[in-house]
Design an enzyme around this catalytic site. Structure first.
Site, PDB file in Angstrom:
ATOM      1  N   ASN A   1       0.906  -1.063  -0.056  1.00  0.00           N
ATOM      2  CA  ASN A   1       0.038   0.080  -0.057  1.00  0.00           C
ATOM      3  C   ASN A   1       0.822   1.291   0.038  1.00  0.00           C
ATOM      4  OD1 ASN A   1      -1.810   2.170   0.610  1.00  0.00           O
ATOM      5  ND2 ASN A   1      -2.082   1.365   2.822  1.00  0.00           N
ATOM      6  N   TRP A   2       0.965   1.922  -1.156  1.00  0.00           N
ATOM      7  CA  TRP A   2       1.969   2.876  -1.164  1.00  0.00           C
ATOM      8  C   TRP A   2       1.606   4.390  -0.378  1.00  0.00           C
ATOM      9  CZ3 TRP A   2       3.436   3.014  -7.234  1.00  0.00           C
ATOM     10  CH2 TRP A   2       4.026   1.896  -7.357  1.00  0.00           C
ATOM     11  N   LYS A   3       0.177   4.344  -0.217  1.00  0.00           N
ATOM     12  CA  LYS A   3      -0.444   5.598   0.483  1.00  0.00           C
ATOM     13  C   LYS A   3      -0.100   6.700  -0.325  1.00  0.00           C
ATOM     14  CE  LYS A   3      -0.122   3.128   4.877  1.00  0.00           C
ATOM     15  NZ  LYS A   3       0.007   3.228   6.205  1.00  0.00           N
TER      16      LYS A   3
ATOM     17  N   GLY B   1       3.303   2.379  10.603  1.00  0.00           N
ATOM     18  CA  GLY B   1       4.343   3.311  10.384  1.00  0.00           C
ATOM     19  C   GLY B   1       5.082   3.718  11.521  1.00  0.00           C
TER      20      GLY B   1
ATOM     21  N   GLU C   1      -6.575   4.997   8.094  1.00  0.00           N
ATOM     22  CA  GLU C   1      -6.255   6.521   7.689  1.00  0.00           C
ATOM     23  C   GLU C   1      -7.238   7.016   6.965  1.00  0.00           C
ATOM     24  OE1 GLU C   1      -2.590   5.596   5.562  1.00  0.00           O
ATOM     25  OE2 GLU C   1      -1.640   5.224   7.499  1.00  0.00           O
TER      26      GLU C   1
ATOM     27  N   GLY D   1       3.155  -1.144   4.292  1.00  0.00           N
ATOM     28  CA  GLY D   1       3.005   0.185   3.731  1.00  0.00           C
ATOM     29  C   GLY D   1       4.743   0.667   3.453  1.00  0.00           C
ATOM     30  N   GLY D   2       5.260   1.433   4.416  1.00  0.00           N
ATOM     31  CA  GLY D   2       6.457   1.962   3.892  1.00  0.00           C
ATOM     32  C   GLY D   2       7.641   0.976   3.282  1.00  0.00           C
TER      33      GLY D   2
HETATM   34  P1  13P Z   1       3.555   0.516   7.564  1.00  0.00           P
HETATM   35  O1  13P Z   1       3.910  -1.012   6.845  1.00  0.00           O
HETATM   36  O2  13P Z   1       4.243   1.552   7.001  1.00  0.00           O
HETATM   37  O3  13P Z   1       3.430   0.280   8.999  1.00  0.00           O
HETATM   38  O4  13P Z   1       2.082   0.501   6.949  1.00  0.00           O
HETATM   39  C1  13P Z   1       1.418  -0.303   7.472  1.00  0.00           C
HETATM   40  C2  13P Z   1      -0.159  -0.003   6.522  1.00  0.00           C
HETATM   41  O5  13P Z   1      -0.817   0.830   6.982  1.00  0.00           O
HETATM   42  C3  13P Z   1      -0.572  -0.847   5.161  1.00  0.00           C
HETATM   43  O6  13P Z   1      -1.879  -0.445   4.836  1.00  0.00           O
END
Ligand code: 13P
Length: 252
Positions: free
Chosen positions: A9-11, A172, A96, A234-235
């Site tokens: 998930n690149w956000k 995160g 989020e 995410g990251g």
């Molecule tokens: P991180 O892997 O950056 O903690 O993010 C997790 C996330 O929200 C994936 O949707």
């Protein structure tokens, strides 16, 4: 019997140009990993370019959100009809979205039904806050999120859904849940709730991901838990060593 699935998930990261460069860099590495499905859930504006770059790859493409309507006067929204040509999956109800954009369980349920109507597979996210965790409310809260998100969804449609359990305090932060914590909630709050709603046979077929500070070095631990079928990352999905993360997630 459940094919494990790791989705990035690149956000709100990567320009279209950066997105294309990045997927071109990692796609061969991801294609070389067998026994694991992988996907990138990218910003909507990058969906056409990323889908084109991955057209001959086994890596799936997902959106990170979509509107609860097909078309009309909804300024700024992007509909399932628009994402469908490019997206196999759509993340719905990410914490989020719930926290910053006020998405409710009812809205997540509405979006899930609409995604399914357009043959886009929902990745439905759930997870508790730190305060809820510390108050011992995790089980009831997560189970309630699952029931609400799936309200009125048929068994046939349920089989197309992926659930992502992401404790908000682990997103995160580098504070990943322990395998016992994550696997325990996934089993008791998610899979057992699915069994209650759809029967155990169906519950055993549903893929449930863990999300929250998943990295190349800890993915194998999560995958060792019998109820964890992958990760929503995410990251670490923005870096080339996402390939290593996905490869490390393959269990023997
Ligand atoms: P991180 O892997 O950056 O903690 O993010 C997790 C996330 O929200 C994936 O949707």
């Amino acid at each position: 019997m459940r094919v494990p699935f790791i989705a990035g998930n690149w956000k709100m990261n990567m320009t279209v140009a950066e997105a294309v460069t990045f997927v071109n860099e990692v796609k061969d590495g991801l294609d070389a990993v067998s026994g694991m499905e992988s996907a990138f859930c990218v910003p909507a504006i990058a969906l056409p370019s990323v889908a084109a770059a991955l057209s001959r790859s086994s890596v799936f493409v997902g959106a990170q959100n979509m509107a609860n309507n097909e078309s009309g006067a909804y300024t700024g929204e992007i509909s399932p009809v628009m994402i469908k040509p490019f997206a196999d999956y759509v993340i719905l109800g990410h914490s989020e979205r719930r926290e910053y954009y006020g998405e409710t369980d009812a809205l997540v349920n509405e979006k899930a039904k609409l995604a399914l109507a357009h043959s886009i597979k929902p990745i439905i996210a759930c997870g508790e806050s730190l305060a809820q965790n510390q108050a011992g409310e995790t089980q009831a809260f997560v189970s309630g999120q699952i029931r609400a998100a799936l309200d009125g969804i048929s068994t046939a449609d349920m089989l197309k859904i992926v659930i992502a359990y992401e404790p908000i305090w682990a997103i995160g932060t580098g504070l990943s849940a322990t395998v016992e914590q994550a696997g325990g909630i996934i089993k008791t709050a998610v899979r057992d709730t699915l069994a209650d709603l759809y029967g155990n046979d169906v519950a055993q077929q549903i893929r449930i991901q863990y999300g929250g500070s998943v990295k190349p070095h800890n993915i194998a631990d999560y995958m060792s838990h019998p109820d964890i079928d992958g990760a929503l990352v995410g990251g670490a999905s923005l870096k080339p060593d996402f390939v290593e993360l996905v490869a490390n997630g393959v269990t023997a």
